[in-house]
Design an enzyme around this catalytic site. Structure first.
Site, short mmCIF file in Angstrom:
data_model
loop_
_atom_site.label_atom_id
_atom_site.label_comp_id
_atom_site.label_asym_id
_atom_site.label_seq_id
_atom_site.Cartn_x
_atom_site.Cartn_y
_atom_site.Cartn_z
N GLU A 255 7.59 38.91 61.96
CA GLU A 255 8.57 38.08 62.66
C GLU A 255 8.19 36.65 62.33
OE1 GLU A 255 10.19 35.58 64.71
OE2 GLU A 255 9.09 36.30 66.47
N CYS A 289 10.75 30.01 67.18
CA CYS A 289 11.27 30.45 65.89
C CYS A 289 12.79 30.55 65.91
CB CYS A 289 10.66 31.80 65.51
SG CYS A 289 10.91 33.09 66.76
#
Length: 499
Positions: A255, A289
């Site tokens: 991720e 993110c």
């Protein structure tokens, strides 16, 4: 509870169920609001990591754990969830000291972590293996078993929630877990270890090993006894770890970064869109993110919307993370604040106009802290570096668009593919555009909403694989097919040879 009276973890590491002083390089945890030192500790060395792996291997192989029935493993996860819920204020304080996030946010992250453990306990109670469709004289089964030893490498921006999203399903699947938190935020993971120990998890099944990625991270990826790695962090590091995993033919989930587009159409509810855009980029001080860092506004409303957006941004409360009114807290570390400032200067060099922010706030309240004002930039094309690279801070770039085809092309013209936000009252348009955008998650008329039951991950430079959801449990298991003959007869191929 008086948060200021809470003792921070003492800095010992949790090495295969044993609290030990680390023997690796020194780690200094600072409070980003004023630069004061939280704790100086020794991180994990290669020897510490090897010891944790050996203890994990022995604990995971013990039939008392490996053969534990699913509902019995679920009890451990529920007890861990109970422990987190009973310590929300303590966890929130430790994480705020570690990362500079507001207490409001760290309380929510702790509650989220408890929910994650409780969810995977419930999944264990309701997760069945399958008898597949019989196509011959055999009972055919598809079974799922633990991988064995799993490594979880987590980032500094939301450690307790990121830790839980990896540790909970990995333990639920019957594995032993070695957690490597980021060196900038080691303390809350050590607090999690205390809670896991108190929940009675057999010793050796969980370790917390803060340390250098170049040493402990590489050890966990390269060690032959580690059967899977789950990594959340930067794209360049993720790519390097993927190469190491490929050498072992080991599964890895990544991720990684994002440069997520947010899109406001002319028919959107402007108040809803304004609030969503502000939250999407400036909450967590942009250290996310999924931060909505590229804003595309339909040209017919562009000027008016941006004017309101800038005015609202200037009203955001930039302040101390213990102040309940604070909306934008300090960045995690002065080094990171300097990186964000360098990106804004790069944008200026590219011709960007700074509509607001673009500097550190001034005044005694900000002395010593890693603060940076929420910043909005305009006047650059989607091809500029500020629109291509992840800043990981409170910096938003605004770009006009003309129609659906234009905004889809611009939004997808990026190496990342993590998230997207859309604001429109037109449901068919939302579905068309949402399906056309390359992203693992699309929010419509909202942003940064999560559910542990809903898978999360990205495409392209944003990573590989998905976390969360029921399938998040299977990701930490290996699948086995079993054929059980029902005919009772010798295989006809042998023929007369057995008579």
């Amino acid at each position: 509870m008086d948060a200021h009276a809470i003792d921070l973890p003492d800095g010992r590491l949790f090495v295969g169920g044993v609290w030990e002083e680390g023997t690796g390089a020194e780690i200094v945890s600072i409070f980003p609001a004023d630069g004061s030192v939280n704790r100086v500790l020794r991180g994990a060395s290669i020897a510490d990591g090897e010891r944790a792996i050996a203890r994990a291997k022995a604990a995971q192989a013990d039939p008392a754990w490996r053969r534990l029935k699913s509902h019995e493993r679920a009890r451990f996860l529920h007890r861990i969830a109970d422990g987190i819920e009973a310590n929300v204020e303590r966890i929130a304080f430790i994480q705020t000291r570690d990362t500079g996030k507001t207490l409001r946010e760290t309380r929510a992250l702790a509650a989220s972590a408890a929910g994650t453990f409780r969810y995977y306990g419930a999944v264990l109670e309701t997760s069945d293996d399958l008898a597949t469709v019989q196509r011959g004289d055999a009972l055919t089964l598809s079974l799922h078993e633990p991988i064995g030893l799993v490594a979880a490498i987590t980032p500094w921006n939301s450690p307790i929630a990121s830790d839980a999203q990896k540790v909970a399903p990995a333990l639920a699947a019957g594995n032993a877990v070695l957690l490597k938190p980021a060196s900038w935020s080691p303390l809350v993971a050590l607090e999690l270890a205390r809670i896991v120990e108190a929940a009675g998890l057999p010793a050796g099944l969980f370790s917390v090993l803060p340390g250098a990625g170049s040493e402990i991270g590489n050890l966990l990826v390269e060690h032959p006894d580690i059967g899977r790695v789950s990594f959340t962090g930067g794209t360049s590091t993720g790519r390097a770890l993927a190469r190491k995993a490929a050498e072992k033919l080991m599964p890895i989930s990544l991720e990684l970064g994002g440069k997520s587009p947010t899109i406001v159409f002319a028919d959107a509810d402007m108040d809803v869109a304004l609030a969503g855009v502000l939250f999407g980029i400036f909450s967590s001080t942009g250290q996310s993110c999924i931060a909505g860092s590229r804003l595309f506004v339909e040209r017919s409303i562009h000027d008016g919307f941006v004017e309101r957006l800038v005015a609202a941004t200037r009203k955001l409360k930039v302040g101390h993370p213990f102040d309940p009114a604070t909306q934008v807290a300090p960045l995690v570390h002065p080094t990171h604040r300097d990186s964000v400032a360098a990106y804004v200067q790069l944008a200026r060099n590219e011709g960007a106009e700074v509509l607001c922010g673009g500097a550190a706030p001034e005044g005694p309240a900000y002395d010593g802290g890693a603060y940076y004002l929420p910043t909005i930039l305009a006047g650059v094309a989607n091809t500029a570096r500020i629109c291509r690279e992840e800043v990981f801070g409170p910096v938003l770039v605004v770009i006009p668009f003309d129609d659906e085809a234009d905004v889809i092309a611009q939004a997808n013209d990026n190496d990342y593919g993590l998230a997207c936000g859309l604001w429109t009252r037109d449901f068919p348009r939302a579905m068309r555009v949402g399906r056309a955008i390359r992203a693992g998650t699309v929010w419509v008329n909202t942003y940064k909403q999560f559910s542990i039951s809903t898978p999360f991950g990205g495409d392209g430079e944003s990573g590989l694989g998905r976390e969360k959801g029921r399938e998040g449990l299977r990701a930490y298991m290996t699948q086995k097919s079993v054929y059980h003959d029902l005919s009772g007869a010798p295989h006809p191929w042998a023929g007369e040879a057995i008579r």
